[in-house]
Motif scaffolding. Structure first.
Motif, PDB file in Angstrom:
ATOM      1  N   GLU A   1       1.031  -5.411   0.290  1.00 42.62           N
ATOM      2  CA  GLU A   1       0.128  -4.650   1.145  1.00 42.62           C
ATOM      3  C   GLU A   1       0.558  -3.182   1.176  1.00 42.62           C
ATOM      4  O   GLU A   1       1.745  -2.863   1.214  1.00 42.62           O
ATOM      5  CB  GLU A   1       0.154  -5.234   2.564  1.00 42.62           C
ATOM      6  CG  GLU A   1      -0.817  -4.582   3.524  1.00 42.62           C
ATOM      7  CD  GLU A   1      -0.696  -5.160   4.936  1.00 42.62           C
ATOM      8  OE1 GLU A   1      -1.543  -4.814   5.777  1.00 42.62           O
ATOM      9  OE2 GLU A   1       0.251  -5.932   5.173  1.00 42.62           O
ATOM     10  N   VAL A   2      -0.415  -2.280   1.142  1.00 39.26           N
ATOM     11  CA  VAL A   2      -0.149  -0.857   1.321  1.00 39.26           C
ATOM     12  C   VAL A   2      -0.797  -0.427   2.626  1.00 39.26           C
ATOM     13  O   VAL A   2      -2.024  -0.508   2.789  1.00 39.26           O
ATOM     14  CB  VAL A   2      -0.687  -0.006   0.150  1.00 39.26           C
ATOM     15  CG1 VAL A   2      -0.472   1.481   0.429  1.00 39.26           C
ATOM     16  CG2 VAL A   2       0.000  -0.393  -1.152  1.00 39.26           C
ATOM     17  N   CYS A   3       0.031  -0.006   3.579  1.00 39.13           N
ATOM     18  CA  CYS A   3      -0.457   0.379   4.911  1.00 39.13           C
ATOM     19  C   CYS A   3      -0.315   1.891   5.063  1.00 39.13           C
ATOM     20  O   CYS A   3       0.780   2.401   5.300  1.00 39.13           O
ATOM     21  CB  CYS A   3       0.340  -0.320   6.001  1.00 39.13           C
ATOM     22  SG  CYS A   3       0.381  -2.116   5.851  1.00 39.13           S
ATOM     23  N   GLU A   4      -1.414   2.614   4.873  1.00 37.06           N
ATOM     24  CA  GLU A   4      -1.414   4.069   5.011  1.00 37.06           C
ATOM     25  C   GLU A   4      -2.190   4.463   6.261  1.00 37.06           C
ATOM     26  O   GLU A   4      -3.285   3.938   6.501  1.00 37.06           O
ATOM     27  CB  GLU A   4      -2.035   4.737   3.790  1.00 37.06           C
ATOM     28  CG  GLU A   4      -1.218   4.608   2.518  1.00 37.06           C
ATOM     29  CD  GLU A   4      -1.863   5.327   1.355  1.00 37.06           C
ATOM     30  OE1 GLU A   4      -1.302   6.333   0.888  1.00 37.06           O
ATOM     31  OE2 GLU A   4      -2.941   4.887   0.917  1.00 37.06           O
ATOM     32  N   VAL A   5      -1.637   5.368   7.045  1.00 37.97           N
ATOM     33  CA  VAL A   5      -2.283   5.801   8.288  1.00 37.97           C
ATOM     34  C   VAL A   5      -2.285   7.327   8.332  1.00 37.97           C
ATOM     35  O   VAL A   5      -1.449   7.982   7.699  1.00 37.97           O
ATOM     36  CB  VAL A   5      -1.547   5.236   9.520  1.00 37.97           C
ATOM     37  CG1 VAL A   5      -1.640   3.720   9.548  1.00 37.97           C
ATOM     38  CG2 VAL A   5      -0.089   5.690   9.547  1.00 37.97           C
TER      39      VAL A   5
END
Length: 514
Positions: A124-128
């Motif tokens: 998973e890639v979690c970018e905010v």
């Protein structure tokens, strides 16, 4: 909690406070913080040693802050995909957590490659968002309201304890220097007066500004003599994220409220324009987020071909060296070369002179200044360079008179004497126009080696207006300007496009040249 590892990828967010990727990753499982020194990134033409040096200061502080919580920073040299592949072989990686980055074209392509690889691996890639920039935005309407909502949100809680996954070496000035030695930058011009980086330094600069220097902000930020202390000097800390923009906004507004309560009208009046400029930070980065090609192409494509074939290398080299024969222009270039910083009015003056008087296409001057500015922020930088060169199609042309600017902003010649020492003995008004002195007078005053003006500024300005005016009269110019304003312009400007373009379902993050 899952036992799978979550990587927190630090880029231009070198802090632990108000760091949502770190907070969210720590809440979901074991965390390994990572910073990657990428050789290919530092080979890009906007990269410089002064950037590395500021980052190096900051990485030492970041590692200490993380280490105090249980897990130090993993510092690696290599391309991001290679580093992540090696970590995925060693750990069961559940996710990569990071802030969204609106960087240059190279980092955009790098991030897309990392996301594609992660999808293939089931990671998973979690970018905010890091500040008030919206990814995937289709319409600027309501943007200011969303910005305020973001700034009003409570920052995430700083993790109190991180599980130690890996015994990492302590990051020291020497170890970071060794890492960057393996990734030499495009530019290595020395910067003896560079601002130091780091979390502690950022907090100290903010405190000093809000409680001692900000009272001079209003009215003090245009002249190079006063701007050095009247300006906040927070820009490199914002650019590399040692302080979050939200923390600065909240601290500045709290200080302004305190000043109003205490009846300190001058303090409150100075903090008002500072608050407005914090909005503009994200406003300009949003433009690059929506249209990455701004780094490479004219915002208004009707200007294509206007300057590209007329680039004069000799003029460009004289401008870079601070040897144009115009004292304030040369003083500004020598100042930024030595210190890595320049106030906004003088930045605009340098780019205006390069674009209008020297008739240089904005791209190469923009890259040179990107390398000189310790606080280089791509979204702000390329937009401003185009604005000061008249290629946006929606902004007023500002062709600064280099002599009048010197008279207005440095009336005693103090700044010029400091940075152009060969003119130190010239009196006012001769210091503004040394070419008016005779050869004998210049020799007697020690200014015999100072160059004659590279162009006649009034003639050059007149010719630039005529050339740009001819392009603005071309068929379709207004329609293209309307499209630019609708897509990228501030709604506060009050400009209304003549025709609303139809929305297209396209990836606005994809520059046309990729």
């Amino acid at each position: 909690m899952s036992g799978r590892v979550r990587l927190v990828w630090f880029k231009r967010d070198l802090r632990v406070e108000d760091h949502r990727p770190l907070a969210e990753a720590a809440a979901r499982g074991p965390v390994l913080p990572v910073y990657i020194v990428e050789p290919a990134l530092w080979r890009q033409p906007d990269a410089a040693g002064r950037h590395q040096q500021f980052i190096a200061d900051s990485l030492v502080d970041l590692d200490a802050a993380l280490r105090a919580r249980g897990q130090g920073l993993l510092l690696r040299v290599g391309e991001a995909l290679e580093v992540f592949r090696s970590l995925a072989e060693r750990f069961d990686v559940a996710a990569i957590h990071a802030h969204e980055e609106t960087g240059n074209g190279w980092t955009f392509a790098r991030d897309r490659a990392v996301r594609a690889w992660a999808r293939e691996q089931g990671i998973e890639v979690c970018e905010v968002p890091q500040f008030g920039v919206t990814r995937g935005l289709r319409d600027r309407s309501g943007w200011a309201r969303r910005w305020e909502t973001f700034m009003a949100e409570s920052p995430p809680v700083v993790p109190g304890r991180l599980e130690r996954l890996l015994e990492t070496p302590v990051v020291t000035a020497e170890s970071v220097r060794a890492a960057f030695h393996a990734a030499p930058p495009f530019d290595v011009t020395p910067c003896p007066g560079r601002q130091p980086g780091g979390l502690a330094e950022g907090r100290a600069v903010l405190d000093d500004f809000l409680h001692r220097r900000a009272v001079a902000y209003r009215g003090g930020i245009s002249s190079p003599n006063s701007a050095e202390t009247a300006c906040s000097r927070l820009s490199p800390h914002i650019a590399y994220g040692t302080l979050s923009l939200r923390s600065i906004v909240r601290a500045a507004r709290a200080r302004r409220a305190e000043a109003r309560e205490a009846g300190e009208k001058r303090w409150a009046a100075s903090l008002n324009p500072f608050d407005q400029r914090l909005h503009w930070h994200c406003h300009f980065i949003q433009k690059l987020e929506q249209r990455p090609a701004i780094e490479f192409e004219n915002v208004h494509r009707g200007f294509d071909g206007m300057r590209e074939r007329d680039f004069d290398e000799a003029r460009f080299e004289a401008w870079k060296a601070g040897c144009t024969g115009y004292p304030l222009i040369d003083a500004c270039m020598r100042w930024v070369t030595a210190t890595g910083w320049l106030n906004f009015r003088m930045r605009a003056l340098l780019m205006s002179f390069a674009g209008y008087h020297l008739w240089l296409h904005w791209r190469e001057p923009a890259l040179h200044l990107a390398r000189m500015f310790t606080d280089y922020e791509p979204g702000i930088h390329f937009n401003q360079c185009q604005m000061q060169n008249g290629t946006t199609g929606i902004n007023t042309l500002r062709i600064y008179n280099p002599v009048k600017q010197a008279q207005d902003q440095d009336p005693d010649g103090t700044f010029v004497r400091r940075w152009v020492p060969e003119l130190a003995r010239l009196p006012v008004p001769a210091i503004f126009e040394p070419w008016r002195l005779s050869d004998h007078e210049r020799q007697a005053l020690g200014a015999g080696d100072y160059p004659a003006p590279i162009v006649a500024h009034e003639t050059a300005a007149r010719e630039a207006r005529a050339r740009i005016g001819a392009f603005r009269k071309r068929a379709g110019f207004r329609q293209e300007a309307d499209r630019v304003q609708h897509e990228l312009g501030s709604r506060r400007a009050g400009l209304r496009p003549q025709q609303r373009p139809k929305r297209k379902s396209v990836d606005r993050r994809q520059p046309s040249l990729f």
